[in-house]
Structure formats: structure tokens, C-alpha cells
Design a protein around this motif. Structure first.
Motif, PDB file in Angstrom:
ATOM      1  N   TYR A   1       0.947  -1.212   0.080  1.00 37.38           N
ATOM      2  CA  TYR A   1      -0.007   0.046  -0.136  1.00 37.38           C
ATOM      3  C   TYR A   1       0.965   1.261   0.254  1.00 37.38           C
ATOM      4  CZ  TYR A   1      -3.526   3.416   1.416  1.00 37.38           C
ATOM      5  OH  TYR A   1      -4.391   4.667   1.492  1.00 37.38           O
ATOM      6  N   TYR A   2       1.879   1.332   0.782  1.00 35.78           N
ATOM      7  CA  TYR A   2       3.019   2.442   0.972  1.00 35.78           C
ATOM      8  C   TYR A   2       4.106   2.366   0.026  1.00 35.78           C
ATOM      9  CZ  TYR A   2       0.513   3.248   5.356  1.00 35.78           C
ATOM     10  OH  TYR A   2      -0.593   3.432   6.397  1.00 35.78           O
ATOM     11  N   ALA A   3       4.200   1.299  -0.368  1.00 34.30           N
ATOM     12  CA  ALA A   3       5.653   1.236  -1.359  1.00 34.30           C
ATOM     13  C   ALA A   3       5.709  -0.061  -2.074  1.00 34.30           C
ATOM     14  CB  ALA A   3       6.695   0.739  -0.130  1.00 34.30           C
ATOM     15  N   ARG A   4       6.854   0.017  -3.030  1.00 31.11           N
ATOM     16  CA  ARG A   4       7.063  -0.967  -4.029  1.00 31.11           C
ATOM     17  C   ARG A   4       8.200  -1.835  -3.425  1.00 31.11           C
ATOM     18  NH1 ARG A   4       8.847   1.780  -8.199  1.00 31.11           N
ATOM     19  NH2 ARG A   4       8.137   3.648  -7.474  1.00 31.11           N
ATOM     20  N   PRO A   5       7.825  -3.210  -2.965  1.00 29.46           N
ATOM     21  CA  PRO A   5       8.991  -3.841  -2.408  1.00 29.46           C
ATOM     22  C   PRO A   5       9.593  -4.738  -3.422  1.00 29.46           C
ATOM     23  CG  PRO A   5       7.022  -4.841  -1.729  1.00 29.46           C
ATOM     24  CD  PRO A   5       6.724  -3.691  -2.663  1.00 29.46           C
ATOM     25  N   GLU A   6      11.001  -4.904  -3.102  1.00 31.79           N
ATOM     26  CA  GLU A   6      11.868  -6.177  -3.932  1.00 31.79           C
ATOM     27  C   GLU A   6      12.691  -6.519  -3.355  1.00 31.79           C
ATOM     28  OE1 GLU A   6      14.082  -4.472  -7.360  1.00 31.79           O
ATOM     29  OE2 GLU A   6      14.032  -2.466  -6.265  1.00 31.79           O
ATOM     30  N   ILE A   7      12.969  -7.917  -3.547  1.00 29.27           N
ATOM     31  CA  ILE A   7      14.340  -8.651  -2.992  1.00 29.27           C
ATOM     32  C   ILE A   7      15.336  -8.250  -3.751  1.00 29.27           C
ATOM     33  CG2 ILE A   7      15.570 -10.705  -2.457  1.00 29.27           C
ATOM     34  CD1 ILE A   7      12.736 -11.992  -1.512  1.00 29.27           C
ATOM     35  N   LEU A   8      16.422  -7.604  -2.931  1.00 25.91           N
ATOM     36  CA  LEU A   8      17.796  -7.249  -3.814  1.00 25.91           C
ATOM     37  C   LEU A   8      18.587  -8.387  -3.885  1.00 25.91           C
ATOM     38  CD1 LEU A   8      18.318  -3.652  -2.352  1.00 25.91           C
ATOM     39  CD2 LEU A   8      17.192  -4.370  -4.573  1.00 25.91           C
TER      40      LEU A   8
ATOM     41  N   ASP B   1      18.543 -17.871   7.076  1.00 22.51           N
ATOM     42  CA  ASP B   1      19.241 -16.923   6.219  1.00 22.51           C
ATOM     43  C   ASP B   1      18.614 -15.698   6.051  1.00 22.51           C
ATOM     44  OD1 ASP B   1      21.226 -18.812   5.183  1.00 22.51           O
ATOM     45  OD2 ASP B   1      19.663 -20.053   3.956  1.00 22.51           O
ATOM     46  N   SER B   2      19.304 -14.764   5.397  1.00 21.53           N
ATOM     47  CA  SER B   2      18.597 -13.479   5.413  1.00 21.53           C
ATOM     48  C   SER B   2      18.345 -12.772   3.971  1.00 21.53           C
ATOM     49  CB  SER B   2      19.439 -12.521   6.157  1.00 21.53           C
ATOM     50  OG  SER B   2      19.479 -12.595   7.402  1.00 21.53           O
ATOM     51  N   ALA B   3      17.890 -11.754   3.720  1.00 25.07           N
ATOM     52  CA  ALA B   3      17.695 -11.122   2.407  1.00 25.07           C
ATOM     53  C   ALA B   3      17.722  -9.457   2.469  1.00 25.07           C
ATOM     54  CB  ALA B   3      16.666 -11.642   1.781  1.00 25.07           C
ATOM     55  N   VAL B   4      18.266  -8.809   1.686  1.00 23.67           N
ATOM     56  CA  VAL B   4      18.071  -7.414   1.830  1.00 23.67           C
ATOM     57  C   VAL B   4      16.904  -6.911   0.868  1.00 23.67           C
ATOM     58  CG1 VAL B   4      19.365  -5.248   1.127  1.00 23.67           C
ATOM     59  CG2 VAL B   4      20.456  -7.057   2.175  1.00 23.67           C
ATOM     60  N   ILE B   5      16.147  -6.399   1.256  1.00 26.10           N
ATOM     61  CA  ILE B   5      15.039  -5.943   0.518  1.00 26.10           C
ATOM     62  C   ILE B   5      14.952  -4.377   0.460  1.00 26.10           C
ATOM     63  CG2 ILE B   5      13.383  -8.013   1.283  1.00 26.10           C
ATOM     64  CD1 ILE B   5      11.734  -6.039   2.974  1.00 26.10           C
ATOM     65  N   ARG B   6      14.547  -3.916  -0.614  1.00 29.79           N
ATOM     66  CA  ARG B   6      14.184  -2.209  -0.747  1.00 29.79           C
ATOM     67  C   ARG B   6      12.616  -2.038  -1.041  1.00 29.79           C
ATOM     68  NH1 ARG B   6      17.829  -0.170  -5.313  1.00 29.79           N
ATOM     69  NH2 ARG B   6      16.593  -1.218  -6.737  1.00 29.79           N
ATOM     70  N   MET B   7      12.332  -1.150  -0.513  1.00 29.26           N
ATOM     71  CA  MET B   7      10.916  -0.696  -0.461  1.00 29.26           C
ATOM     72  C   MET B   7      11.130   0.728  -0.883  1.00 29.26           C
ATOM     73  SD  MET B   7       9.532  -2.505   3.119  1.00 29.26           S
ATOM     74  CE  MET B   7      11.007  -2.421   3.642  1.00 29.26           C
ATOM     75  N   VAL B   8      10.514   1.089  -2.289  1.00 29.18           N
ATOM     76  CA  VAL B   8      10.618   2.392  -2.828  1.00 29.18           C
ATOM     77  C   VAL B   8       9.225   3.133  -2.443  1.00 29.18           C
ATOM     78  CG1 VAL B   8      10.913   3.901  -4.799  1.00 29.18           C
ATOM     79  CG2 VAL B   8      12.193   1.721  -4.504  1.00 29.18           C
ATOM     80  N   ILE B   9       9.258   4.062  -1.703  1.00 24.02           N
ATOM     81  CA  ILE B   9       8.034   4.902  -1.243  1.00 24.02           C
ATOM     82  C   ILE B   9       7.078   5.168  -2.300  1.00 24.02           C
ATOM     83  CG2 ILE B   9       6.965   6.426   0.407  1.00 24.02           C
ATOM     84  CD1 ILE B   9       8.630   4.108   1.888  1.00 24.02           C
ATOM     85  N   ARG B  10       5.805   4.868  -2.403  1.00 27.02           N
ATOM     86  CA  ARG B  10       5.169   5.432  -3.400  1.00 27.02           C
ATOM     87  C   ARG B  10       4.756   7.163  -2.948  1.00 27.02           C
ATOM     88  NH1 ARG B  10       2.618   1.204  -6.056  1.00 27.02           N
ATOM     89  NH2 ARG B  10       2.715  -0.732  -5.211  1.00 27.02           N
ATOM     90  N   GLU B  11       4.723   7.965  -4.026  1.00 25.50           N
ATOM     91  CA  GLU B  11       4.125   9.184  -3.717  1.00 25.50           C
ATOM     92  C   GLU B  11       2.628   9.253  -3.037  1.00 25.50           C
ATOM     93  OE1 GLU B  11       5.033  12.065  -6.728  1.00 25.50           O
ATOM     94  OE2 GLU B  11       7.197  11.512  -6.840  1.00 25.50           O
ATOM     95  N   ARG B  12       1.815   8.405  -3.601  1.00 22.55           N
ATOM     96  CA  ARG B  12       0.586   8.424  -3.138  1.00 22.55           C
ATOM     97  C   ARG B  12       0.021   6.675  -3.459  1.00 22.55           C
ATOM     98  NH1 ARG B  12       1.041  10.752  -7.983  1.00 22.55           N
ATOM     99  NH2 ARG B  12       1.259  12.971  -6.745  1.00 22.55           N
ATOM    100  N   PRO B  13      -0.744   6.311  -2.806  1.00 27.53           N
ATOM    101  CA  PRO B  13      -1.232   4.806  -2.871  1.00 27.53           C
ATOM    102  C   PRO B  13      -1.629   4.750  -4.378  1.00 27.53           C
ATOM    103  CG  PRO B  13      -2.479   5.922  -0.831  1.00 27.53           C
ATOM    104  CD  PRO B  13      -1.750   7.137  -1.718  1.00 27.53           C
ATOM    105  N   GLU B  14      -1.370   3.491  -4.868  1.00 24.07           N
ATOM    106  CA  GLU B  14      -2.087   3.248  -6.120  1.00 24.07           C
ATOM    107  C   GLU B  14      -3.267   3.229  -6.375  1.00 24.07           C
ATOM    108  OE1 GLU B  14      -0.184  -0.382  -9.237  1.00 24.07           O
ATOM    109  OE2 GLU B  14      -0.384  -0.712  -7.048  1.00 24.07           O
TER     110      GLU B  14
END
Ligand code: SAM
Length: 288
Positions: free
Chosen positions: A179-186, A201-214
Motif C-alpha cells: 500500500y505504501y511502497a513497491r517492495p523487492e528482494i535485492l 538465512d537473510s535477504a536485503v529488501i528495498r521498499m521504494v515509497i509511493r508518492e501516493r497509494p496506487e
């Protein structure tokens, strides 16, 4: 300063400072030298950026962020690490360490105070795993002026957060993050990359914040209440799960589903964001 991912260096620092790992504080320090430079680069550390780090430990990621970003503010709860960080980060004049609990700090005020002269702000951290979900939710729900959140989490948490909506792997956290962001596993990080090694095990994820909800959800509190009701009984059909905790009467649930064009025997995990938003809008209408 010798490499902070070197086991000998870490042992020497720990011995000189009389430091022992605290399991309760999620202290697993990175010893794989390739991880922190990649995290810093993919996490938005650039000469115009201010970076908020949570849990610097002995400063292994902090140093990589400081080399690349305009400013780094790192929040550490364990006061035994403060003299360590003084020593390990002595060569960087763009780092501020704040002693505190990230869950109790006013992060909006902190960002305004420290990053006013930065063109953008990002969060980059190897999170203490015992507070992964609450930290991520606090960062997203707070709607902070942050461009992206790049964090190391347990691999299972990464898979859940980044699962496609409408798949069985998705959950309430998946919906909230999307809802707030676009998540992806890096990238994935094996348990052997840490000292002491965790059990997973672990993973690095990135959540790019949406300017407004989709999607328009009508009303955010209704949306999140519906998501909570649906996923708290995810194996049940929506006509049943939406009535849980007295959220909707059976008649209201059936009417909302019909209005949103969703068959009453659908489970919440089958809905994508468009479907969830349509459901939320019709519940909002029916309840108002
Ligand atoms: N960044 C270091 C690294 O990658 O090696 C350490 C990461 S370690 C997984 C998590 C760190 O978060 C520890 O230094 C721990 O003391 C700190 N921490 C735990 N709970 C915290 C909290 N509530 N607020 C701020 N820091 C916390």
C-alpha cells in the motif's frame, strides 16, 4: 581503521571494550565484506542523501554509508556500543550516533533536525530481527519524508513482504507494505555472513515509497481493518472472515462483496490490491 567485517578486528574490538553479544537485542554482526558496500549503494547512499540507519552495531554498514552519503544518522539502543562507535567511526565527520530505541523516537522530528540540507532521505539498516515488522510498519505508516527503505531481514520475512498480492504467500504485512511502497528482494545473504551466525538465512529488501497509494481505498482505517479481519482467518471465505471481531454483520459482508463484484466464497489471499481496494470502498460505503 581496519576492516570492520574482519573477524580478528571484531574480536579485538570486543575484547578491548569488554563487549559480549546480546541475543535479546538481535546482535548478529556482518562479517561478509561484500554485503555492506552493496547495501549502501543500492540503499540510496549518494552525495546528496541523508541516511537513517537503525542499529549500527560496531559500524560496519555505517562506515560504507558515510563514505557515500552526505550525512548518516544511526540510532543504537545498546549503550555499550557507543564508545566502540566513537572509535570505529572516528574518521567520518558526517556521522551522528543517537543513543535510543528506534521504536520510541520521533523519527519525523529526527529527520527534520538532521537532514534539512539533504536533497533526499533514505533508510538503510541491518535490522534487529525481533522488531522487523514493527520497525517497517512504523517507517511506512509514519509517512515520513523518505524515498526508500532498504533493510536486511530474515529470508522468510523478505519472501512474505515481497510475495505477489493474490498469492498464498502474501499476508497482512504484504498488503500494508504494498500500500505504501513497491517492495523487492535485492539479494540473499547466507547465515554464515554473520557473527554469531543466526539460525536462518537473510535477504536485503528495498521498499521504494509511493508518492501516493496506487488505488483509492475509500478510507484507510476501513481498508486496514478489513485486511486485518480477512487475514486473521485467512483460510475462511471472505463472507465469514469479514464478520470476525464484529467488524461487519453477515448481511453487510455479503452486500459489500456483491458491490465489489467479489464472489462470497473468495479468500482474502486471492485478492490483489485492486480487489482489496474495491472491497474496502464498498465496505466504507455500506458502513457510512
Ligand atoms: N549494523 C550492524 C551490522 O550489520 O553488523 C549490526 C546489526 S545487528 C543485526 C542489530 C543492531 O540493532 C544491534 O547493534 C542492536 O544493538 C541494535 N538494536 C537492537 N534493538 C534496537 C532498537 N530498538 N533501537 C535501535 N537499535 C537497536
Amino acid at each position: 581503521m581496519a576492516s570492520l567485517s574482519d573477524i580478528g578486528t571484531i574480536k579485538d574490538i570486543m575484547q578491548r571494550h569488554g563487549f559480549a553479544f546480546s541475543k535479546g537485542l538481535g546482535q548478529n554482526f556482518l562479517i561478509n565484506p561484500s554485503v555492506c558496500p552493496r547495501m549502501a549503494e543500492m540503499g540510496g547512499a549518494n552525495p546528496d542523501a541523508g541516511i537513517l540507519e537503525i542499529g549500527p552495531g560496531i559500524g560496519v554498514l555505517t562506515a560504507e554509508l558515510a563514505k557515500r552519503a552526505k550525512k548518516v544518522v544511526a540510532v543504537e539502543l545498546d549503550d555499550r556500543l557507543l564508545p566502540v562507535l566513537d572509535e570505529t567511526l572516528a574518521e567520518y565527520d558526517n556521522v551522528t550516533i543517537i543513543h535510543g530505541d528506534v521504536m520510541k523516537l520521533d523519527l519525523r522530528a529526527l529527520i527534520a533536525e538532521h537532514f534539512a540540507d539533504c536533497a533526499e532521505v533514505a533508510v538503510c539498516a541491518n535490522l534487529p530481527y525481533y522488531i522487523t515488522s514493527p520497525v517497517i510498519m512504523a517507517l511506512l505508516e509514519g509517512q515520513l519524508p523518505v524515498r526508500s527503505v532498504t533493510v536486511m531481514v530474515q529470508k522468510e520475512a523478505a519472501d512474505r513482504i515481497c510475495a505477489p498480492l493474490g498469492s498464498r504467500e502474501s499476508g497482512a504485512l504484504t498488503v500494508a507494505v504494498n500500500y505504501y511502497a513497491r517492495p523487492e528482494i535485492l539479494f540473499k545473504v547466507s547465515r554464515g555472513s554473520f557473527m554469531p551466525p543466526p539460525n536462518v538465512d537473510s535477504a536485503v529488501i528495498r521498499m521504494v515509497i509511493r508518492e501516493r497509494p496506487e488505488y483509492d481505498v475509500g478510507d484507510e482505517s476501513v481498508f486496514f481493518r478489513a485486511v486485518k479481519a480477512g487475514f486473521s482467518q485467512r483460510r475462511k471465505t471472505l463472507s465469514n472472515s469479514l464478520t470476525s471481531g464484529g467488524f461487519l454483520s453477515r448481511e453487510q459482508a455479503l452486500a459489500a462483496l456483491e458491490q465489489a463484484d467479489i464472489p462470497p466464497n473468495t479468500r482474502i489471499e486471492a485478492l490483489d490490491m485492486a480487489g482489496l481496494a474495491a472491497l474496502s470502498r464498498s465496505i466504507f460505503q455500506i458502513k457510512s
